[in-house]
Design an enzyme around this catalytic site. Structure first.
Site, PDB file in Angstrom:
ATOM      1  N   ARG A 135       1.010  -1.310  -0.090  1.00 13.05           N
ATOM      2  CA  ARG A 135       0.175   0.318  -0.149  1.00 13.05           C
ATOM      3  C   ARG A 135       0.980   1.026  -0.001  1.00 13.05           C
ATOM      4  O   ARG A 135       1.293   1.936   1.155  1.00 13.05           O
ATOM      5  CB  ARG A 135      -1.653  -0.043   1.043  1.00 13.05           C
ATOM      6  CG  ARG A 135      -1.596  -1.159   1.426  1.00 13.05           C
ATOM      7  CD  ARG A 135      -2.354  -1.237  -0.159  1.00 13.05           C
ATOM      8  NE  ARG A 135      -4.190  -1.030   0.404  1.00 13.05           N
ATOM      9  CZ  ARG A 135      -5.509  -1.285   0.870  1.00 13.05           C
ATOM     10  NH1 ARG A 135      -4.759  -2.905   1.095  1.00 13.05           N
ATOM     11  NH2 ARG A 135      -6.191  -0.571   0.367  1.00 13.05           N
ATOM     12  N   GLN A 153      -0.147   3.216  -5.957  1.00 10.81           N
ATOM     13  CA  GLN A 153      -1.329   3.390  -5.539  1.00 10.81           C
ATOM     14  C   GLN A 153      -2.624   3.235  -6.771  1.00 10.81           C
ATOM     15  O   GLN A 153      -3.146   2.273  -6.510  1.00 10.81           O
ATOM     16  CB  GLN A 153      -1.851   4.813  -4.901  1.00 10.81           C
ATOM     17  CG  GLN A 153      -2.877   4.977  -4.159  1.00 10.81           C
ATOM     18  CD  GLN A 153      -2.469   5.600  -3.535  1.00 10.81           C
ATOM     19  OE1 GLN A 153      -1.622   7.371  -3.853  1.00 10.81           O
ATOM     20  NE2 GLN A 153      -3.349   6.236  -2.450  1.00 10.81           N
ATOM     21  N   ASP A 176      -3.201  -0.852  -6.857  1.00 11.09           N
ATOM     22  CA  ASP A 176      -3.988  -1.203  -5.641  1.00 11.09           C
ATOM     23  C   ASP A 176      -5.662  -1.825  -5.856  1.00 11.09           C
ATOM     24  O   ASP A 176      -7.039  -0.755  -5.636  1.00 11.09           O
ATOM     25  CB  ASP A 176      -4.342   0.447  -4.485  1.00 11.09           C
ATOM     26  CG  ASP A 176      -4.627  -0.279  -3.349  1.00 11.09           C
ATOM     27  OD1 ASP A 176      -4.844  -1.532  -3.057  1.00 11.09           O
ATOM     28  OD2 ASP A 176      -4.359   0.527  -2.278  1.00 11.09           O
ATOM     29  N   SER A 227      -8.634  -1.860  -3.201  1.00  2.82           N
ATOM     30  CA  SER A 227      -8.950  -0.784  -2.385  1.00  2.82           C
ATOM     31  C   SER A 227      -9.982  -0.133  -3.246  1.00  2.82           C
ATOM     32  O   SER A 227     -10.979  -0.373  -3.230  1.00  2.82           O
ATOM     33  CB  SER A 227      -7.831   0.390  -2.770  1.00  2.82           C
ATOM     34  OG  SER A 227      -7.563   0.839  -1.488  1.00  2.82           O
ATOM     35  N   TYR A 286      -2.057  -0.503   8.392  1.00  4.17           N
ATOM     36  CA  TYR A 286      -3.299  -0.930   8.893  1.00  4.17           C
ATOM     37  C   TYR A 286      -4.129  -1.431  10.832  1.00  4.17           C
ATOM     38  O   TYR A 286      -2.449  -1.140  11.616  1.00  4.17           O
ATOM     39  CB  TYR A 286      -3.169  -2.521   8.311  1.00  4.17           C
ATOM     40  CG  TYR A 286      -3.012  -2.096   7.006  1.00  4.17           C
ATOM     41  CD1 TYR A 286      -4.155  -2.944   6.453  1.00  4.17           C
ATOM     42  CD2 TYR A 286      -1.715  -2.323   5.882  1.00  4.17           C
ATOM     43  CE1 TYR A 286      -4.214  -2.762   5.112  1.00  4.17           C
ATOM     44  CE2 TYR A 286      -1.908  -2.747   5.164  1.00  4.17           C
ATOM     45  CZ  TYR A 286      -2.907  -2.912   4.305  1.00  4.17           C
ATOM     46  OH  TYR A 286      -3.197  -3.023   2.794  1.00  4.17           O
TER      47      TYR A 286
HETATM   48  P1  NAD Z   1      -8.600  -3.829   6.132  1.00  3.37           P
HETATM   49  O1  NAD Z   1      -9.383  -4.294   4.597  1.00  3.37           O
HETATM   50  O2  NAD Z   1      -6.847  -4.702   6.409  1.00  3.37           O
HETATM   51  O3  NAD Z   1      -9.856  -3.427   7.841  1.00  3.37           O
HETATM   52  C1  NAD Z   1     -10.572  -3.021   7.192  1.00  3.37           C
HETATM   53  C2  NAD Z   1     -10.910  -2.310   8.895  1.00  3.37           C
HETATM   54  O4  NAD Z   1     -11.122  -3.206   9.479  1.00  3.37           O
HETATM   55  C3  NAD Z   1      -9.768  -1.267   9.097  1.00  3.37           C
HETATM   56  O5  NAD Z   1      -9.776  -0.140   9.300  1.00  3.37           O
HETATM   57  C4  NAD Z   1      -9.087  -1.971  10.492  1.00  3.37           C
HETATM   58  O6  NAD Z   1      -8.444  -1.041  11.125  1.00  3.37           O
HETATM   59  C5  NAD Z   1     -10.404  -2.630  11.465  1.00  3.37           C
HETATM   60  N1  NAD Z   1     -10.091  -3.369  12.226  1.00  3.37           N
HETATM   61  C6  NAD Z   1      -9.107  -4.114  12.220  1.00  3.37           C
HETATM   62  N2  NAD Z   1      -9.139  -4.855  13.161  1.00  3.37           N
HETATM   63  C7  NAD Z   1     -10.483  -3.716  13.844  1.00  3.37           C
HETATM   64  C8  NAD Z   1     -11.282  -4.773  14.839  1.00  3.37           C
HETATM   65  N3  NAD Z   1     -10.606  -5.922  16.047  1.00  3.37           N
HETATM   66  N4  NAD Z   1     -12.433  -3.955  15.629  1.00  3.37           N
HETATM   67  C9  NAD Z   1     -12.399  -3.103  14.655  1.00  3.37           C
HETATM   68  N5  NAD Z   1     -11.943  -2.910  13.408  1.00  3.37           N
HETATM   69  C10 NAD Z   1     -11.183  -3.312  13.050  1.00  3.37           C
HETATM   70  O7  NAD Z   1      -7.669  -2.095   5.804  1.00  3.37           O
HETATM   71  P2  NAD Z   1      -8.263  -1.688   4.397  1.00  3.37           P
HETATM   72  O8  NAD Z   1      -9.969  -0.401   3.944  1.00  3.37           O
HETATM   73  O9  NAD Z   1      -8.626  -2.445   3.104  1.00  3.37           O
HETATM   74  O10 NAD Z   1      -6.919  -0.069   5.089  1.00  3.37           O
HETATM   75  C11 NAD Z   1      -7.101   0.431   6.218  1.00  3.37           C
HETATM   76  C12 NAD Z   1      -6.658   1.522   6.196  1.00  3.37           C
HETATM   77  O11 NAD Z   1      -4.510   1.074   4.832  1.00  3.37           O
HETATM   78  C13 NAD Z   1      -6.917   3.073   5.233  1.00  3.37           C
HETATM   79  O12 NAD Z   1      -7.568   3.085   6.036  1.00  3.37           O
HETATM   80  C14 NAD Z   1      -5.593   3.453   4.503  1.00  3.37           C
HETATM   81  O13 NAD Z   1      -5.259   3.999   5.654  1.00  3.37           O
HETATM   82  C15 NAD Z   1      -4.629   2.515   4.384  1.00  3.37           C
HETATM   83  N6  NAD Z   1      -4.528   2.504   3.451  1.00  3.37           N
HETATM   84  C16 NAD Z   1      -3.464   2.955   2.820  1.00  3.37           C
HETATM   85  C17 NAD Z   1      -3.164   3.372   0.577  1.00  3.37           C
HETATM   86  C18 NAD Z   1      -2.296   3.487   0.761  1.00  3.37           C
HETATM   87  O14 NAD Z   1      -1.060   4.007   0.833  1.00  3.37           O
HETATM   88  N7  NAD Z   1      -2.063   3.134  -0.834  1.00  3.37           N
HETATM   89  C19 NAD Z   1      -4.377   2.562  -0.012  1.00  3.37           C
HETATM   90  C20 NAD Z   1      -5.114   1.830   1.037  1.00  3.37           C
HETATM   91  C21 NAD Z   1      -6.008   2.044   2.177  1.00  3.37           C
END
Ligand code: NAD
Length: 373
Positions: free
Chosen positions: A119, A124, A127, A130, A225
């Site tokens: 990520r 990006q 990705d 996403s 994450y």
């Molecule tokens: P993910 O699919 O791994 O997880 C989904 C959500 O579940 C996350 O927000 C996580 O905090 C939450 N979670 C985990 N355990 C939990 C619990 N016990 N109770 C409640 N919630 C819980 O994550 P995702 O949606 O793919 O991405 C998370 C973050 O990564 C994004 O919000 C962003 O900040 C970052 N991200 C960065 C990039 C990039 O830099 N290119 C791209 C996508 C996402």
């Protein structure tokens, strides 16, 4: 010129990994062939591919034979086909389903799986995680609204006033935030919870209420994450989420931790207290589920509570998701061509390469405890 083949997805998948626009983006680096009818279920005819410069090939076997690079969203080839000197690129979800890589072992085949894309800012445009999460979050809300026995917005009519449906969103990453935004647009009253403190403002900015449960742990080195929480904290979460779940009409769970089983946020004992007609859509089904009763790829009726463990809701908006995937895959393929010479020093190519000449090289996959089979 490298030869790229685009497979028609098998099973009931309506998605295609490359659109005619994707063909345009790649044709300076690849000669492109597309399996007959590959795009039809997502709105792209064979004629559209031909106009963009691709050749249509009648059968899967012929397509594979004529290609050096074979692209698909998740579909694999059947065993028995000669795969020597081929490079497969897709979104195979290898950490959750290691059976998918079996046909590629012990041949001179390379496999890149984009569910392992880092990520980072450079990665990006590639990705896919996403893109998939965003459309799944949106589609989960529409599916829940359809399955619920309530209307979503507040309705005032001659017969009285209907309160807005109460949506509870667990996990506010890419999928969760899209689910919140979609539910708000439909007029729902929305509450959400996540263990990452940075989500508080994001949830509030979308007009939803943030459920505060103090005591979560975070790690700056986890790349944005979530990390695994203690048993005591998860117990606290289970108790609080139980109270919120009993009130909710729809629950959409999206909580995941990379490379680990998804946390259990909704216990069976909580489901037993819920109102009949409540709908739970568990978007973490493929990673073990956030609800104790979730079954991957199944819809369960538990005392009138509907628990949907469908792994993919993407087929319901195949044109939109195929458009996004095609942009992600074409970015990856063009990047691949310009960086393959220095693959050993390239973070993106190293992270996504699962099989090198028929041998598993991905460290996460090699560690048995990370495979959820
Ligand atoms: P993910 O699919 O791994 O997880 C989904 C959500 O579940 C996350 O927000 C996580 O905090 C939450 N979670 C985990 N355990 C939990 C619990 N016990 N109770 C409640 N919630 C819980 O994550 P995702 O949606 O793919 O991405 C998370 C973050 O990564 C994004 O919000 C962003 O900040 C970052 N991200 C960065 C990039 C990039 O830099 N290119 C791209 C996508 C996402």
């Amino acid at each position: 010129m490298k030869k790229l083949g685009v497979l028609k997805e098998i099973n009931s998948d309506k998605i295609v990994s490359l659109s005619p626009i994707g063909v345009e983006k790649l044709k300076n680096n690849f000669t492109i062939r597309v399996e007959k009818g590959a795009g039809i279920a997502s709105g792209y005819t064979d004629e559209m591919y031909k106009t963009s410069g691709a050749e249509i090939i009648e059968t899967k076997a012929e397509l594979i034979e004529k290609s050096d690079f074979i692209l698909s969203f998740g579909s694999l080839v059947e065993e028995g086909q000669n795969l020597d000197n081929k490079t497969f690129i897709g979104f195979y979800n290898v950490l959750n389903n290691n059976a998918v890589i079996q046909p590629y072992l012990n041949s001179t085949t390379d496999v890149y799986s984009l569910d392992l894309i880092p990520r980072s800012t450079i990665a990006q445009p590639m990705d896919i995680i996403s893109s998939v999460a965003s459309i799944s979050g949106y589609q989960a809300v529409l599916t829940a609204a359809e399955m619920s026995h309530m209307v979503v917005p507040m309705v005032t009519s001659a017969g009285g006033t209907l309160r807005p449906a109460k949506f509870l969103i667990l996990g506010a990453g890419v999928a969760g935030l899209q689910a919140i935004a979609t539910a708000k647009r439909l007029g729902a009253s929305v509450k959400a919870f996540d263990v990452r403190s940075s989500t508080k403002n994001e949830i509030k900015s979308l007009g939803a209420e943030f459920i505060e449960i103090e005591g979560s742990v975070e790690n700056k080195d986890a790349g944005g994450y979530a990390i695994e929480q203690s048993e005591e904290y998860l117990k606290l979460v289970n108790e609080r989420i139980a109270k919120e779940s009993i009130e909710a009409d729809v629950i959409i769970t999206t909580a995941k931790i990379p490379g680990k089983k998804a946390p259990t946020l909704i216990l069976k004992s909580t489901v037993e207290l819920m109102k009949p007609g409540t709908v739970i859509i568990d978007l973490a089904a493929e990673n073990g589920g956030n609800c104790e009763l979730t079954k991957r790829n199944e819809i369960i009726d538990y005392n009138g509570v509907h628990i949907i463990g469908l792994v993919s809701l993407l087929n319901r908006c195949s044109n939109s998701i195929s458009y996004l995937l095609s942009n992600n895959f074409s970015s990856f393929l063009n990047y691949f061509v310009s960086h393959i010479e220095n693959e050993k020093d390239n973070e993106i190519l190293k992270a996504t390469k699962v099989i090198d000449q028929g041998r598993i090289i991905n460290q996460q996959l090699l560690k048995k405890e990370n495979i959820l089979l």
